[in-house]
Design a protein around this motif. Structure first.
Motif, PDB file in Angstrom:
ATOM      1  N   LEU A 184       5.074   1.655  -4.810  1.00 48.02           N
ATOM      2  CA  LEU A 184       5.458   0.255  -4.928  1.00 48.02           C
ATOM      3  C   LEU A 184       4.723  -0.364  -6.107  1.00 48.02           C
ATOM      4  O   LEU A 184       3.500  -0.276  -6.188  1.00 48.02           O
ATOM      5  CB  LEU A 184       5.136  -0.512  -3.646  1.00 48.02           C
ATOM      6  N   ASP A 185       5.477  -0.972  -7.014  1.00 47.95           N
ATOM      7  CA  ASP A 185       4.878  -1.630  -8.172  1.00 47.95           C
ATOM      8  C   ASP A 185       3.943  -2.729  -7.667  1.00 47.95           C
ATOM      9  O   ASP A 185       4.332  -3.540  -6.825  1.00 47.95           O
ATOM     10  CB  ASP A 185       5.968  -2.236  -9.046  1.00 47.95           C
ATOM     11  N   PRO A 186       2.683  -2.735  -8.159  1.00 46.75           N
ATOM     12  CA  PRO A 186       1.725  -3.723  -7.671  1.00 46.75           C
ATOM     13  C   PRO A 186       2.084  -5.173  -7.994  1.00 46.75           C
ATOM     14  O   PRO A 186       1.623  -6.082  -7.311  1.00 46.75           O
ATOM     15  CB  PRO A 186       0.409  -3.340  -8.344  1.00 46.75           C
ATOM     16  N   GLY A 187       2.912  -5.407  -8.975  1.00 47.48           N
ATOM     17  CA  GLY A 187       3.272  -6.775  -9.336  1.00 47.48           C
ATOM     18  C   GLY A 187       4.547  -7.274  -8.699  1.00 47.48           C
ATOM     19  O   GLY A 187       4.647  -8.427  -8.296  1.00 47.48           O
ATOM     20  N   THR A 188       5.528  -6.381  -8.587  1.00 53.28           N
ATOM     21  CA  THR A 188       6.842  -6.799  -8.102  1.00 53.28           C
ATOM     22  C   THR A 188       7.171  -6.314  -6.698  1.00 53.28           C
ATOM     23  O   THR A 188       8.065  -6.856  -6.056  1.00 53.28           O
ATOM     24  CB  THR A 188       7.952  -6.279  -9.036  1.00 53.28           C
TER      25      THR A 188
END
Length: 69
Positions: A35-39
């Motif tokens: 999982l992308d840490p920002g999105t």
């Protein structure tokens, strides 16, 4: 570990270190992605994409087929 092509993850991206750490952790355990840490979006790892055998041309962040073109 292959680093993403600059067109897929800019060297000055504010979360680059977090993204690369998440990718490395997922790749080390054989996960398909992380999982992308920002999105919060699911991002496929270079290892998973390489095992597919060809580029899908969708602009994947860790595409192992980008770079020489």
């Amino acid at each position: 570990m292959q680093t993403p092509h600059p067109s897929r993850l800019a060297p000055d991206h504010p979360r680059r270190a977090e993204i690369l750490a998440a990718h490395a952790a997922a790749d080390a355990t054989g996960e398909a992605g992380y999982l992308d840490p920002g999105t919060g979006l699911f991002v496929l790892t270079a290892g998973f994409l390489a095992r597919r055998g060809t580029c899908c041309t969708r602009g994947c962040r860790h595409c192992p087929y980008v770079g020489g073109a």
